[in-house]
Design an enzyme around this catalytic site. Structure first.
Site, PDB file in Angstrom:
ATOM      1  N   LYS A  87      -2.226  64.891  22.701  1.00 37.07           N
ATOM      2  CA  LYS A  87      -1.822  66.134  22.035  1.00 37.07           C
ATOM      3  C   LYS A  87      -2.672  66.327  20.780  1.00 37.07           C
ATOM      4  O   LYS A  87      -2.705  65.449  19.899  1.00 37.07           O
ATOM      5  CB  LYS A  87      -0.332  66.040  21.690  1.00 37.07           C
ATOM      6  CG  LYS A  87       0.336  67.362  21.425  1.00 37.07           C
ATOM      7  CD  LYS A  87       1.848  67.146  21.325  1.00 37.07           C
ATOM      8  CE  LYS A  87       2.584  68.408  20.974  1.00 37.07           C
ATOM      9  NZ  LYS A  87       3.987  68.143  20.629  1.00 37.07           N
TER      10      LYS A  87
HETATM   11  C1  E4P Z   1       5.907  71.053  20.705  1.00 40.45           C
HETATM   12  O1  E4P Z   1       5.349  70.282  21.446  1.00 40.45           O
HETATM   13  C2  E4P Z   1       6.628  70.671  19.512  1.00 40.45           C
HETATM   14  O2  E4P Z   1       6.894  69.296  19.590  1.00 40.45           O
HETATM   15  C3  E4P Z   1       7.958  71.330  19.348  1.00 40.45           C
HETATM   16  O3  E4P Z   1       8.289  72.105  20.467  1.00 40.45           O
HETATM   17  C4  E4P Z   1       8.215  71.977  18.048  1.00 40.45           C
HETATM   18  O4  E4P Z   1       9.542  72.447  18.045  1.00 40.45           O
HETATM   19  P1  E4P Z   1      10.304  72.871  16.718  1.00 40.45           P
HETATM   20  O5  E4P Z   1       9.690  74.138  16.217  1.00 40.45           O
HETATM   21  O6  E4P Z   1      11.717  73.055  17.145  1.00 40.45           O
HETATM   22  O7  E4P Z   1      10.109  71.746  15.731  1.00 40.45           O
END
Ligand code: E4P
Length: 218
Positions: A87
Site C-alpha cells: 500500500k
Molecule cells: C483505506 O484503506 C483506509 O485504511 C481507510 O479506509 C480509511 O478509513 P477512515 O477514513 O475511516 O479512517
C-alpha cells in the site's frame, strides 16, 4: 463487489471471515496503532497473523515517503506472503514505486486518493487497486460517491484494469451505494458488513415461522 474489512483487529477479521463473505483486508498505520501494534517486528508479525486468518489480499502500508525507502519496505512486505499488497501513498514517489512494483508483478494499492486525476495516475502506474476515500470526503461536505462514479467512468473509458477499492466506507449505505455505482471492492469496518444482515421483517418473519412450527409439532 469484493468485501474487504478495514481493520487490524484479529477478532473482527475472524468474524467477517467466518461469515464466508470476506475477500481481503486493508490496514493502515492508524488501524495498527489502534490495536496497540507498534514497532517493526510486531507489525510484521501482525501481518502474518492476518494472512493466516484470511484467504484474500491483505494491504500492508509503507511508512517511507521516498522512492528507495518505499521499494525496500514494500519488497520486504511482499516477501512475507503472496497475499500481501503493498500500500503506497498517492505522492510522486508513491506513483514511481507503484510503477516499479507493478512492473515486477507485485500487487499494489495506491491510497489516500481524493480526485479523479490521482486515480488516473494510479491506473497509469499499473496499480492493482486504487483507494478513493469516500467517508473522508463526505466528512468535509464533498460527495465521496460522486468521485467513485467519476473514476468508474474514466477507467471504463480506457479499460484500465486497476480495481476501484472504495475506502473509508463507514456504513451500510456506503456499501450499497458503492455496489450500485460499480465499485470493484469496498473496505469498511465489520459493522458495515454485518449491518447488511439486519431487517426487522426478517426477524419477525423468522420468529413467526419458528412459532408456527412449534404449534404444528405440539
Ligand atoms: C483505506 O484503506 C483506509 O485504511 C481507510 O479506509 C480509511 O478509513 P477512515 O477514513 O475511516 O479512517
Amino acid at each position: 463487489m469484493k468485501f474487504f474489512i478495514d481493520t487490524a483487529n484479529l477478532d473482527d477479521i475472524a468474524e467477517a471471515q467466518a461469515l464466508g463473505v470476506l475477500d481481503g483486508v486493508t490496514t493502515n498505520p492508524s488501524l495498527m496503532a489502534k490495536e496497540g501494534i507498534t514497532g517493526e517486528e510486531n507489525i510484521i508479525n501482525h501481518y502474518k497473523k492476518i494472512c493466516d486468518l484470511v484467504e484474500g489480499d491483505v494491504s500492508a502500508e509503507v511508512i517511507s515517503t521516498d522512492f528507495d525507502g518505499m521499494v525496500k519496505e514494500g519488497e520486504a512486505l511482499a516477501a512475507l506472503n503472496p497475499q500481501i499488497v503493498v500500500k503506497l501513498p498517492m505522492i510522486a514517489d508513491g506513483v514511481k514505486a507503484c510503477k516499479y512494483f507493478s512492473s515486477k508483478g507485485i500487487k499494489t494499492n495506491v491510497t489516500l486518493v481524493f480526485s479523479v486525476g490521482q486515480a488516473l495516475l494510479a491506473a497509469k502506474a499499473g496499480a492493482t487497486y486504487v483507494s478513493p476515500f469516500l467517508g473522508r470526503l463526505d466528512d468535509i461536505s464533498t460527495d465521496g460517491l460522486h468521485l467513485i462514479e467519476e473514476i468508474r467512468h474514466v477507467y471504463d473509458n480506457y479499460g484500465f484494469e486497476t480495481q476501484i477499492l472504495s475506502a473509508s466506507v463507514r456504513n451500510t449505505m456506503h456499501v450499497i451505494n458503492c455496489a450500485k455505482i460499480g465499485s470493484d471492492v469496498m473496505t469498511g469496518p465489520l459493522s458495515s458488513i454485518t449491518g447488511l444482515l439486519k431487517h426487522p421483517l426478517t426477524d419477525s418473519g423468522l420468529a413467526k415461522f419458528l412459532a408456527d412450527y412449534e404449534k404444528g409439532n405440539n
